[in-house]
Motif scaffolding. Sequence first.
Motif, mmCIF file in Angstrom:
data_model
loop_
_atom_site.group_PDB
_atom_site.id
_atom_site.type_symbol
_atom_site.label_atom_id
_atom_site.label_comp_id
_atom_site.label_asym_id
_atom_site.label_seq_id
_atom_site.Cartn_x
_atom_site.Cartn_y
_atom_site.Cartn_z
ATOM 1 N N ALA A 116 63.529 47.155 122.090
ATOM 2 C CA ALA A 116 63.351 46.931 120.751
ATOM 3 C C ALA A 116 64.242 45.848 120.290
ATOM 4 O O ALA A 116 64.181 44.836 119.753
ATOM 5 N N VAL A 117 65.646 46.216 120.830
ATOM 6 C CA VAL A 117 66.733 45.279 120.709
ATOM 7 C C VAL A 117 66.524 43.945 121.128
ATOM 8 O O VAL A 117 66.730 42.838 120.622
ATOM 9 N N LEU A 118 65.934 43.872 122.380
ATOM 10 C CA LEU A 118 65.766 42.763 123.153
ATOM 11 C C LEU A 118 64.664 41.928 122.784
ATOM 12 O O LEU A 118 64.796 40.643 122.613
ATOM 13 N N ALA A 119 63.801 42.507 122.281
ATOM 14 C CA ALA A 119 62.514 41.864 121.605
ATOM 15 C C ALA A 119 62.896 41.182 120.201
ATOM 16 O O ALA A 119 62.663 40.095 119.992
ATOM 17 N N PHE A 120 63.750 41.974 119.451
ATOM 18 C CA PHE A 120 64.181 41.147 118.071
ATOM 19 C C PHE A 120 65.105 40.232 118.471
ATOM 20 O O PHE A 120 64.917 39.047 117.908
ATOM 21 N N LEU A 121 66.143 40.042 119.643
ATOM 22 C CA LEU A 121 66.786 38.784 119.833
ATOM 23 C C LEU A 121 65.954 37.676 120.406
ATOM 24 O O LEU A 121 66.183 36.802 120.053
ATOM 25 N N ALA A 122 64.914 38.180 121.445
ATOM 26 C CA ALA A 122 63.980 37.159 121.709
ATOM 27 C C ALA A 122 63.413 36.096 120.757
ATOM 28 O O ALA A 122 63.201 35.198 120.374
ATOM 29 N N CYS A 123 62.920 37.214 119.506
ATOM 30 C CA CYS A 123 62.301 36.632 118.266
ATOM 31 C C CYS A 123 63.220 35.798 117.761
ATOM 32 O O CYS A 123 62.591 34.515 117.057
ATOM 33 N N LEU A 124 64.443 35.885 117.600
ATOM 34 C CA LEU A 124 65.613 35.232 116.733
ATOM 35 C C LEU A 124 65.675 33.851 117.529
ATOM 36 O O LEU A 124 65.750 32.764 116.964
ATOM 37 N N ALA A 143 51.773 21.543 119.373
ATOM 38 C CA ALA A 143 51.040 22.340 120.105
ATOM 39 C C ALA A 143 52.245 23.423 120.817
ATOM 40 O O ALA A 143 52.092 24.640 120.629
ATOM 41 N N LEU A 144 53.327 22.745 121.039
ATOM 42 C CA LEU A 144 54.415 23.787 121.629
ATOM 43 C C LEU A 144 55.194 24.487 120.771
ATOM 44 O O LEU A 144 55.555 25.858 120.847
ATOM 45 N N LYS A 145 55.334 23.941 119.289
ATOM 46 C CA LYS A 145 55.580 24.591 118.243
ATOM 47 C C LYS A 145 54.770 25.958 118.057
ATOM 48 O O LYS A 145 55.266 27.057 117.508
ATOM 49 N N ILE A 146 53.478 25.760 117.990
ATOM 50 C CA ILE A 146 52.542 26.877 117.606
ATOM 51 C C ILE A 146 52.641 27.860 118.650
ATOM 52 O O ILE A 146 52.722 29.031 118.229
ATOM 53 N N VAL A 147 52.886 27.594 119.914
ATOM 54 C CA VAL A 147 52.968 28.560 120.974
ATOM 55 C C VAL A 147 54.353 29.372 120.631
ATOM 56 O O VAL A 147 54.334 30.564 120.465
ATOM 57 N N LEU A 148 55.471 28.523 120.223
ATOM 58 C CA LEU A 148 56.727 29.233 120.070
ATOM 59 C C LEU A 148 56.496 30.137 119.017
ATOM 60 O O LEU A 148 57.291 31.485 118.884
ATOM 61 N N LEU A 149 55.989 29.850 117.793
ATOM 62 C CA LEU A 149 55.866 30.606 116.866
ATOM 63 C C LEU A 149 55.013 31.808 116.849
ATOM 64 O O LEU A 149 55.480 32.858 116.671
ATOM 65 N N SER A 150 53.884 31.767 117.832
ATOM 66 C CA SER A 150 53.098 32.969 118.024
ATOM 67 C C SER A 150 53.979 33.846 119.116
ATOM 68 O O SER A 150 53.899 35.118 118.791
ATOM 69 N N VAL A 151 54.868 33.479 119.952
ATOM 70 C CA VAL A 151 55.333 34.258 120.781
ATOM 71 C C VAL A 151 56.516 34.933 120.087
ATOM 72 O O VAL A 151 56.629 36.176 120.155
ATOM 73 N N SER A 152 57.333 34.231 119.056
ATOM 74 C CA SER A 152 58.414 34.761 118.544
ATOM 75 C C SER A 152 57.811 36.083 117.432
ATOM 76 O O SER A 152 58.462 36.922 117.185
ATOM 77 N N LEU A 153 56.554 35.727 116.771
ATOM 78 C CA LEU A 153 55.881 36.595 115.912
ATOM 79 C C LEU A 153 55.843 37.584 116.771
ATOM 80 O O LEU A 153 55.630 38.896 116.340
ATOM 81 N N GLY A 154 54.989 37.554 118.173
ATOM 82 C CA GLY A 154 54.547 38.588 118.826
ATOM 83 C C GLY A 154 55.835 39.640 119.431
ATOM 84 O O GLY A 154 55.958 40.739 119.197
ATOM 85 N N CYS A 155 56.940 38.802 119.551
ATOM 86 C CA CYS A 155 58.191 39.644 119.863
ATOM 87 C C CYS A 155 58.809 40.463 118.578
ATOM 88 O O CYS A 155 59.343 41.536 118.951
ATOM 89 N N GLY A 156 58.639 39.736 117.391
ATOM 90 C CA GLY A 156 59.090 40.407 116.107
ATOM 91 C C GLY A 156 58.170 41.771 115.833
ATOM 92 O O GLY A 156 58.620 43.005 115.876
ATOM 93 N N GLY A 157 56.963 41.739 116.281
ATOM 94 C CA GLY A 157 55.847 42.992 115.887
ATOM 95 C C GLY A 157 56.192 43.835 117.033
ATOM 96 O O GLY A 157 56.346 45.200 116.738
ATOM 97 N N GLY A 158 56.416 43.483 118.357
ATOM 98 C CA GLY A 158 57.115 44.310 119.417
ATOM 99 C C GLY A 158 58.078 45.030 119.144
ATOM 100 O O GLY A 158 58.241 46.318 119.624
ATOM 101 N N ALA A 159 59.093 44.564 118.519
ATOM 102 C CA ALA A 159 60.565 45.002 118.198
ATOM 103 C C ALA A 159 60.303 46.092 117.211
ATOM 104 O O ALA A 159 60.779 47.251 117.398
ATOM 105 N N VAL A 160 59.171 45.958 116.398
ATOM 106 C CA VAL A 160 59.116 47.004 115.273
ATOM 107 C C VAL A 160 58.315 48.275 115.887
ATOM 108 O O VAL A 160 58.803 49.370 115.891
ATOM 109 N N VAL A 161 57.138 48.058 116.900
ATOM 110 C CA VAL A 161 56.719 49.014 117.570
ATOM 111 C C VAL A 161 57.496 49.701 118.386
ATOM 112 O O VAL A 161 57.397 50.967 118.301
ATOM 113 N N CYS A 162 58.581 49.138 119.210
ATOM 114 C CA CYS A 162 59.218 49.602 120.170
ATOM 115 C C CYS A 162 60.268 50.782 119.345
ATOM 116 O O CYS A 162 60.484 51.758 119.714
ATOM 117 N N ALA A 163 60.790 50.197 118.203
ATOM 118 C CA ALA A 163 61.745 50.740 117.381
ATOM 119 C C ALA A 163 60.946 52.117 116.937
ATOM 120 O O ALA A 163 61.435 53.461 116.805
#
Length: 370
Positions: free
Chosen positions: A45-53, A68-88
């Motif tokens: 959860a901590v690592l996913a949150f840091l990756a999101c930032l 296109a690259l910005k859309i990918v980065l935004l999508s992955v960052s939001l995924g990491c944020g959601g993953g951080a919440v789920v793991c927490a």
Amino acid sequence: MNEIYLKDFSSPVPETEEERFRRGRRYALKRKFAGVCTLVFGIVAVLAFLACLILLIVYEFRGDGEHALKIVLLSVSLGCGGGAVVCAVIAFLFGKLAQRADRLDLDFRERCDGEESFFVGEGTLATFEEDVLRIHAETGKETPVLVPYREMRMFSVCTRRAPKEKGEWSVVFEIPVKYLAKKGKYSAGDPPALVQTDGKARLYECIRRHNLELIGALPEQNPPKEKYLRLARYSFPDRAARKRAAMLMILGGVLLAASVPVGIFLNVTQGSLLGVFGMFILGRAGFSFVDAKSTLAFYREGVFWREAKRAERMFLKWEDVIKITFPQEKELPQLAVHCPYGVYRFPDPDGARDFLERNFPDKLQDGKTR
């Protein structure tokens, strides 16, 4: 009550050592598995949150031509944020499971020693016998200590961390220090030792069965949930901590103010990042500034203490308070709350004595403030 109502204990403890060993190992494995999962998911959860930032920062620094690259980065960052919440959340649930498994394991080990045995420390059990309390090691390798019931007292204690009825129940044994100290390592005037074990229905029934006196209230099955009424509150600011927090607040304010000209005259992205960091530092420092104080509060139902910037909190109900005195130690006035099982000392705020004289005169020693 804090009894462990689990299906595993609906049947008697296995009679053979082999069966007991297998069941005990199964409980221990459950506890270790839940503990490891709590640690792993917490780290993820901590690592996913840091990756999101980090991904959000990279997203801000990318130019407008890399849409296109910005859309990918935004999508992955939001995924990491959601993953951080789920793991927490999963880590929290495994933490609760680990606590439950630990209590199950301890209770099983107690019952393997005897239905009237209870842990009073790491690897140390207290067993109720006909006329004495036998304190012994779980392994049985050391000589047990036999304490006659007539020379000890037992207290029912509820440790409350907030001004409410709910808390953790335990039983405290007051034992003459001569039974627990090494030979020649005590004097006649030494205070008695206090030994604590978790409160549970099996323990209360055991005390009743031996016709022993248990001082204090017993836990209720359905405690009332009414809100306690606060009558007075006194604060003790931590000046050193507030000074540090104020300096950080100034730094955060400077960064926030500097973000505007940086964004206008240099770079919008850099100005935005500077503003975000400034707001974070300012908000965190502001919270620390407000939180840097100890609190003593008197409620209609008891006394509440909260230590500055620490997890130490306690609430003592009036029925557990014998008296309140105001000793003077090291030139600092103190407010001492005397309970049957110990004395709690807090700073003496201005006005507290007058308040207690008006509202709780029966709790002052001999009706006096000293």
